[in-house]
Design an enzyme around this catalytic site. Structure first.
Site: not given
Length: 465
Positions: A270, A346
């Site tokens: 990202h 994550e």
């Protein structure tokens, strides 16, 4: 008494959804593949498909030698435990299938063993080939199967066979090339073993024992006809006509065509968040920050780069906000939808969320030292890298099943990307600390039909310059 090993598997893309099974019969003494079976069965559950794979494998073994003993190996704990009599069969869909399996051979001549999925790859690939065929509106054909490509020939000493750790794509591709070379040399002499590249496999149909089952030698003969231009082949008393070779699917991201088009995961970290330049722990358990202005600009640039390349066919994102924002920017440019995958989130860094490395070292030095020393140790209140690896592997398998042969953009985070790269390389867990991944960087891993993987790109940021 002859002894056979039956390996069987089944799958459903949706559970219930489009389903298929695969089974292989192996000579227990020589290790030679004697028969393969696979079939697309329409909409069904995983368990139904697994049971049908078992039934097909047992029937194939019975057809080869009704007096043989059979050792069944499956990665379905449910089927193994139920057929072994240790678990009760309660589901109404399972009872008739279990009864059918029990009728094929006397129970005294059949034993069952659970094996992990990675040891059941042959049957798993057959099941996926059957589901892929069903998606095309076809039934599986043994002449077009590549499920046995990486199996050594019966009695082979291993000399000349490329070796490599799990994930060694070069070894897998080299095995395919070696098999093709051997088949070419032996064609016309009857000595060729199985192993043809996707471009050499034709559509010569083969049906034996009233189902899509063919003895190993006959499968090889069918492939030889397809590759060598023969006009027909007799399989189990059924003669089939020759057919033109099937076309190889388009190959992207520099993939080898040896095993057909791989599934390629383009891995996008990202864009920046306010925490990124400060190098703070930012995982699943923190503040779930959105992109910064810099991060949004990075997303626009990577979207333009991917649009120019033009190979991405689907976009999958971590559910965390920073990934969803990045993914939506790219997907809008590509004209695609964004699908979320929980397994791509994550690591949860627990008590360390929002802290810098220096702050953690000052506040919890012993916990940090233990975390750095072992992938099994989690930050206080968080996840270990071993736990993350387990869920990333599960997500990878789901995505490979759903996107066989396609190029898919996965918008995710540092740890999931490093984990996929590490697994592809067969590298140890400590390699996670030896990779650099910039915000909005691109990496790529190709996954081949023989179960191997190849790292194609790592931390590319050219689109940001």
């Amino acid at each position: 008494m002859r002894e056979f090993i039956v390996e069987a598997d089944g799958g459903s893309r949706g559970n219930p959804g489009p389903a298929g099974y695969g089974a292989v019969v192996i000579d227990a003494e020589s290790g030679e593949t004697l028969a393969e079976a696979a079939e697309y069965i329409g909409v069904a559950t995983n368990n139904v498909a697994e049971y049908k794979g078992l039934v097909a494998g047992l029937k194939a073994a019975h057809a080869l030698d009704p007096a043989a003993s059979v050792h069944v190996r499956m990665d379905s704990k449910l089927v193994v435990e139920q057929m072994s009599g240790r678990w009760k069969i309660k589901h109404p869909d399972m009872k008739p299938l279990a009864a059918e399996a029990a009728r094929v051979l006397p129970g005294t001549r059949v034993t069952y063993e659970w094996i992990p999925r990675e040891k059941n790859k042959h049957a798993d690939r057959l099941a996926n080939e059957a589901m892929d065929a069903g998606k095309r509106g076809e039934q599986w054909s043994p002449s077009a199967s590549t499920a046995e490509l990486d199996r050594p020939a019966a009695g082979a000493s291993g000399a000349g066979t490329p070796a490599g750790p799990p994930g060694d794509a070069a070894a897998g591709a080299a095995k395919a090339r070696a098999a093709l070379a051997g088949a070419s040399a032996g064609r016309g002499t009857g000595g060729a073993e199985a192993g043809f590249t996707a471009s050499a496999l034709g559509a010569a149909g083969a049906v034996a024992q009233g189902a899509d089952v063919a003895k190993g030698a006959d499968v090889r003969a069918a492939r030889s006809v397809a590759a060598g231009g023969g006009s027909g082949v007799s399989l189990g008393g059924t003669t089939t006509g020759g057919a033109a070779a099937t076309a190889v699917p388009p190959v992207g991201w520099g993939a080898s065509a040896d095993l057909g088009a791989p599934a390629t995961f383009v891995l996008l970290r990202h864009g920046e968040t306010p925490l990124t330049p400060q190098k703070r722990f930012s995982g699943s358990g923190g503040s779930n920050p959105s992109l910064s202005d810099v991060g949004r600009e990075q997303a626009v640039r990577v979207a333009a780069a991917l649009a120019a390349r033009g190979t991405v066919q689907a976009v999958v994102s971590s559910p965390l906000l920073r990934c969803q924002e990045t993914a939506r920017t790219v997907a809008a440019r590509l004209g695609l939808d964004v699908h979320l995958e929980e397994g791509l989130r994550e690591t949860d860094f627990g008590d360390w969320e929002g802290l810098t490395f220096a702050e953690v070292r000052e506040r919890q030095p012993d916990a940090l030292t233990a975390w750095l020393a072992s992938p099994d140790v989690a930050p206080p209140g968080g996840e270990s890298f071993t736990e993350v690896t387990t869920r990333v592997e599960a997500a990878r398998e789901r995505l490979l099943t759903a996107h066989a042969g396609r190029t898919v953009l996965l918008v995710t985070h540092v740890t999931p990307i490093k984990t996929l790269v590490r697994l592809a390389l067969g590298a140890p867990p400590e390699s996670l600390f030896r990779m650099e991944l910039s915000a909005a960087s691109l990496s790529a891993v190709a996954y081949y039909a023989d179960g191997n993987a190849s790292l194609r790109l790592l931390n590319d940021t050219a689109h940001l310059r």
